[in-house]
Design a protein around this motif. Sequence first.
Motif, PDB file in Angstrom:
ATOM      1  N   GLU A  84     -35.952  12.091 108.321  1.00  0.00           N
ATOM      2  CA  GLU A  84     -35.881  10.635 108.194  1.00  0.00           C
ATOM      3  C   GLU A  84     -35.120  10.038 109.380  1.00  0.00           C
ATOM      4  O   GLU A  84     -35.548   9.040 109.970  1.00  0.00           O
ATOM      5  N   ARG A 127     -27.794   3.841 108.404  1.00  0.00           N
ATOM      6  CA  ARG A 127     -28.902   4.795 108.279  1.00  0.00           C
ATOM      7  C   ARG A 127     -28.399   6.213 108.010  1.00  0.00           C
ATOM      8  O   ARG A 127     -28.956   6.933 107.183  1.00  0.00           O
ATOM      9  N   ALA A 159     -26.818   6.326 104.450  1.00  0.00           N
ATOM     10  CA  ALA A 159     -27.873   6.206 103.443  1.00  0.00           C
ATOM     11  C   ALA A 159     -28.690   7.490 103.359  1.00  0.00           C
ATOM     12  O   ALA A 159     -28.999   7.969 102.261  1.00  0.00           O
ATOM     13  N   ARG A 201     -29.119   9.845 100.084  1.00  0.00           N
ATOM     14  CA  ARG A 201     -30.436  10.226  99.561  1.00  0.00           C
ATOM     15  C   ARG A 201     -30.611  11.739  99.593  1.00  0.00           C
ATOM     16  O   ARG A 201     -31.206  12.323  98.684  1.00  0.00           O
ATOM     17  N   SER A 261     -30.727   7.543  94.723  1.00  0.00           N
ATOM     18  CA  SER A 261     -31.809   6.621  95.025  1.00  0.00           C
ATOM     19  C   SER A 261     -31.150   5.323  95.477  1.00  0.00           C
ATOM     20  O   SER A 261     -30.734   4.502  94.653  1.00  0.00           O
ATOM     21  N   ILE A 262     -31.021   5.161  96.792  1.00  0.00           N
ATOM     22  CA  ILE A 262     -30.296   4.020  97.342  1.00  0.00           C
ATOM     23  C   ILE A 262     -30.959   3.608  98.646  1.00  0.00           C
ATOM     24  O   ILE A 262     -31.386   4.450  99.436  1.00  0.00           O
ATOM     25  N   SER A 263     -31.052   2.298  98.853  1.00  0.00           N
ATOM     26  CA  SER A 263     -31.670   1.782 100.081  1.00  0.00           C
ATOM     27  C   SER A 263     -30.614   1.585 101.167  1.00  0.00           C
ATOM     28  O   SER A 263     -29.414   1.516 100.887  1.00  0.00           O
ATOM     29  N   ASP A 264     -31.102   1.441 102.385  1.00  0.00           N
ATOM     30  CA  ASP A 264     -30.201   1.137 103.495  1.00  0.00           C
ATOM     31  C   ASP A 264     -29.467  -0.180 103.233  1.00  0.00           C
ATOM     32  O   ASP A 264     -28.270  -0.286 103.508  1.00  0.00           O
ATOM     33  N   ASP A 265     -30.175  -1.171 102.702  1.00  0.00           N
ATOM     34  CA  ASP A 265     -29.551  -2.466 102.417  1.00  0.00           C
ATOM     35  C   ASP A 265     -28.433  -2.335 101.383  1.00  0.00           C
ATOM     36  O   ASP A 265     -27.394  -2.995 101.496  1.00  0.00           O
ATOM     37  N   GLU A 266     -28.644  -1.491 100.382  1.00  0.00           N
ATOM     38  CA  GLU A 266     -27.605  -1.278  99.372  1.00  0.00           C
ATOM     39  C   GLU A 266     -26.389  -0.598  99.981  1.00  0.00           C
ATOM     40  O   GLU A 266     -25.245  -0.945  99.655  1.00  0.00           O
TER      41      GLU A 266
END
Length: 103
Positions: free
Chosen positions: A29, A58, A61, A65, A70-75
């Motif tokens: 990723e 990044r 995050a 992961r 389960s987490i987004s970059d924004d979170e």
Amino acid sequence: MANSHRGEIEASLGGRTRTLVLTLGALAELESAFGADDLMALAERFGTGRLSARDLVRIIAAGLRGAGESISDDEVAALRIEGGVTGYVRIAADLIAATFEGA
């Protein structure tokens, strides 16, 4: 509890202690996100010590992961970390060191 033999670290993020690890999938990723052709190019990019705030998000995050969150970059960008930006840098540096140490 983090297993250092697997490259895991623990960090306090958003008021919780969490495990982070750069698995092979997480590294893939990051290769894609940073336009790196291979792991050596990724390690060299990290080795420059020049990371943007977006880079830190990044990396952290991807580490979360990789550990199964389960987490987004924004979170991740919205999480409060003790020490502010210095805390983000420390976590990313510790995660990179745990992943590439001895490589």
